[in-house]
Scaffold this motif. Structure first.
Motif, PDB file in Angstrom:
ATOM      1  N   GLN A 301     -59.032 -24.510 -26.783  1.00  0.00           N
ATOM      2  CA  GLN A 301     -57.630 -24.087 -26.688  1.00  0.00           C
ATOM      3  C   GLN A 301     -57.110 -24.247 -25.255  1.00  0.00           C
ATOM      4  N   ASP A 302     -57.922 -23.824 -24.293  1.00  0.00           N
ATOM      5  CA  ASP A 302     -57.519 -23.872 -22.894  1.00  0.00           C
ATOM      6  C   ASP A 302     -57.250 -25.307 -22.451  1.00  0.00           C
ATOM      7  N   MET A 303     -58.115 -26.225 -22.865  1.00  0.00           N
ATOM      8  CA  MET A 303     -57.947 -27.614 -22.465  1.00  0.00           C
ATOM      9  C   MET A 303     -56.769 -28.282 -23.191  1.00  0.00           C
ATOM     10  N   ILE A 304     -56.466 -27.845 -24.401  1.00  0.00           N
ATOM     11  CA  ILE A 304     -55.258 -28.332 -25.075  1.00  0.00           C
ATOM     12  C   ILE A 304     -54.029 -27.941 -24.257  1.00  0.00           C
ATOM     13  N   PHE A 305     -54.016 -26.709 -23.763  1.00  0.00           N
ATOM     14  CA  PHE A 305     -52.903 -26.243 -22.954  1.00  0.00           C
ATOM     15  C   PHE A 305     -52.808 -26.995 -21.625  1.00  0.00           C
ATOM     16  N   SER A 306     -53.931 -27.512 -21.117  1.00  0.00           N
ATOM     17  CA  SER A 306     -53.903 -28.251 -19.851  1.00  0.00           C
ATOM     18  C   SER A 306     -53.153 -29.570 -19.981  1.00  0.00           C
ATOM     19  N   GLN A 307     -53.019 -30.061 -21.214  1.00  0.00           N
ATOM     20  CA  GLN A 307     -52.377 -31.335 -21.531  1.00  0.00           C
ATOM     21  C   GLN A 307     -53.113 -32.528 -20.919  1.00  0.00           C
ATOM     22  N   ARG A 308     -54.391 -32.319 -20.603  1.00  0.00           N
ATOM     23  CA  ARG A 308     -55.260 -33.428 -20.184  1.00  0.00           C
ATOM     24  C   ARG A 308     -56.178 -33.868 -21.317  1.00  0.00           C
ATOM     25  N   LEU A 309     -56.349 -33.007 -22.312  1.00  0.00           N
ATOM     26  CA  LEU A 309     -57.240 -33.321 -23.424  1.00  0.00           C
ATOM     27  C   LEU A 309     -56.520 -34.217 -24.415  1.00  0.00           C
ATOM     28  N   ALA A 310     -57.192 -35.303 -24.822  1.00  0.00           N
ATOM     29  CA  ALA A 310     -56.584 -36.254 -25.756  1.00  0.00           C
ATOM     30  C   ALA A 310     -57.170 -36.150 -27.154  1.00  0.00           C
ATOM     31  N   GLU A 311     -58.490 -35.996 -27.251  1.00  0.00           N
ATOM     32  CA  GLU A 311     -59.160 -35.991 -28.554  1.00  0.00           C
ATOM     33  C   GLU A 311     -60.361 -35.059 -28.501  1.00  0.00           C
ATOM     34  N   HIS A 354     -49.137 -31.245 -29.201  1.00  0.00           N
ATOM     35  CA  HIS A 354     -49.045 -31.626 -30.616  1.00  0.00           C
ATOM     36  C   HIS A 354     -49.644 -33.011 -30.884  1.00  0.00           C
ATOM     37  N   LYS A 355     -49.977 -33.741 -29.818  1.00  0.00           N
ATOM     38  CA  LYS A 355     -50.562 -35.070 -30.001  1.00  0.00           C
ATOM     39  C   LYS A 355     -52.070 -35.102 -29.780  1.00  0.00           C
TER      40      LYS A 355
END
Length: 382
Positions: A301-311, A354-355
């Motif tokens: 969750q934390d890395m999704i919020f960072s917007q650096r995680l792609a997959e 969302h991506k």
């Protein structure tokens, strides 16, 4: 970013003692539109210029206080950036030690721009500084794997950390990071993760003091766990209310690449308490939340919020451990897990939340009804 001593030279007053760190930003607006700088993206809890002035005034007369106000307002970074002009100034952020990530987001003309950079900050002895990453492996030792090959390689790796002589099994190695090392570290530091301090006399005292008075210690050392035949290469933690509570993780650089990108094995758990022990150089150890999957998925969750995680995806790492049949770490704390290892892929540019794509490899069991049944069964047995 300027040091505490440089801040005194520039402003004539100390900022570090007030927990303030001045960051110099210089932006050249070469667009044809006015831009808007968002200081909240540099620090969600930044200080306003007059707030800084109020904190440092001390015993000035009225005229002197007005001069301090003017000084900080004049030197602050403006938020409005005229087209065709170069604008610079200070942003007053919260003081960090070890490493600081400076993030800058600009809006204007129906577009947005984002950049970030890391700055080394003196003041503590970081645990990671003792590792020479260039000497961990020889170039010929790295295997460059496809994603399918990486999945197979991860399935061959040990499930858990060990002690130094590899005679006892510890916490699960429950996640993997794939991506540029600076990008990974930047994402974590931006989300509030701090590198840990090396174990030495000063850090032991600060840890013990924090334990006794129940205060927070952002850079508290972590004990060594072993994987790939060595202790962790680096560790990070996200402090919570006090030293008794934190999320912390350990990372080991793996001898493989995935499509040219570095791969890191990781272990994460959530600390929920502290107790004395003679098994640790700091004389304390943390009790972990038995649900280590919760800590693993918190990191996602934390890395999704960072917007650096792609997959991301999950691979099988071990057999599940249930409430009725838990695993145990090296200090005897029980843990339960579905046995999956989270794999996260980081890419540039930024990926909106969302991506972020679920690769759909293995699916974790988030149905807590099984837990309730196990807890009821345990209560009936008792």
């Amino acid at each position: 970013m300027i040091s505490d001593s440089a801040a005194r030279d520039i402003f004539g007053v100390s900022l570090g003692v007030h927990g303030i760190q001045a960051v110099w930003i210089d932006i050249d607006n070469r667009t044809g539109s006015p831009l808007y700088y968002l200081p909240v993206t540099t620090d969600q809890q930044y200080f306003s210029p007059l707030e800084v002035a109020w904190k440092v005034k001390g015993k000035f007369n009225k005229e002197g206080e007005q001069a301090v106000d003017r000084m900080f307002v004049e030197r602050a970074m403006p938020v409005n950036l005229p087209p065709g002009e170069q604008t610079s100034g200070f942003v007053f952020t919260n003081r960090d030690l070890g490493i600081k990530v400076v993030n800058v987001v600009l809006l204007g003309g129906g577009k947005s721009w984002q950049t970030s950079f890391m700055v080394d900050v003196p003041g503590i002895k970081l645990d990671v500084e003792k590792v020479n990453f260039e000497e961990l492996y020889q170039d010929h030792e790295y295997q460059d794997l496809s994603r399918d090959e990486l999945k197979h390689w991860l399935a061959t790796q040990t499930c858990c950390t060990t002690n130094e002589d590899q005679t006892s099994s510890g916490d699960p190695i429950n996640f993997t990071l794939v991506g540029d090392s600076q990008l990974l570290l930047s994402a974590m530091v931006q989300r509030g993760w701090d590198l840990t301090e090396r174990i030495h006399g000063g850090s032991i005292w600060k840890t013990t003091k924090s334990f006794l008075v129940g205060s927070s210690y952002r850079y508290s050392p972590v004990s060594s766990l072993y994987a790939l035949e060595r202790p962790q290469d680096l560790a990070l933690q996200k402090a919570r209310g006090n030293i008794h509570q934190r999320n912390h993780l350990r990372l080991w650089r793996a001898p493989v690449l995935c499509e040219g990108e570095p791969v890191w094995l990781g272990q994460i758990s959530r600390d929920i308490g502290v107790r004395f022990t003679f098994k640790s150089p700091t004389l304390t150890t943390h009790k972990i939340d038995p649900d280590v999957d919760e800590a693993r998925d918190y990191l996602l969750q934390d890395m999704i919020f960072s917007q650096r995680l792609a997959e991301f995806g999950y691979v099988r790492a071990m057999e599940p451990h249930t409430i009725a049949s838990p695993g145990h770490n090296l200090t005897g704390d029980p843990f339960i897990t579905d046995g999956l290892r989270l794999v996260m892929f980081f890419h540039q540019p930024m990926t909106p939340m969302h991506k972020v794509r679920d690769l759909g490899w293995e699916q974790p069991n988030r149905d807590r009804r099984d837990w309730l049944q196990q807890l009821e069964a345990a209560a009936t047995t008792e």
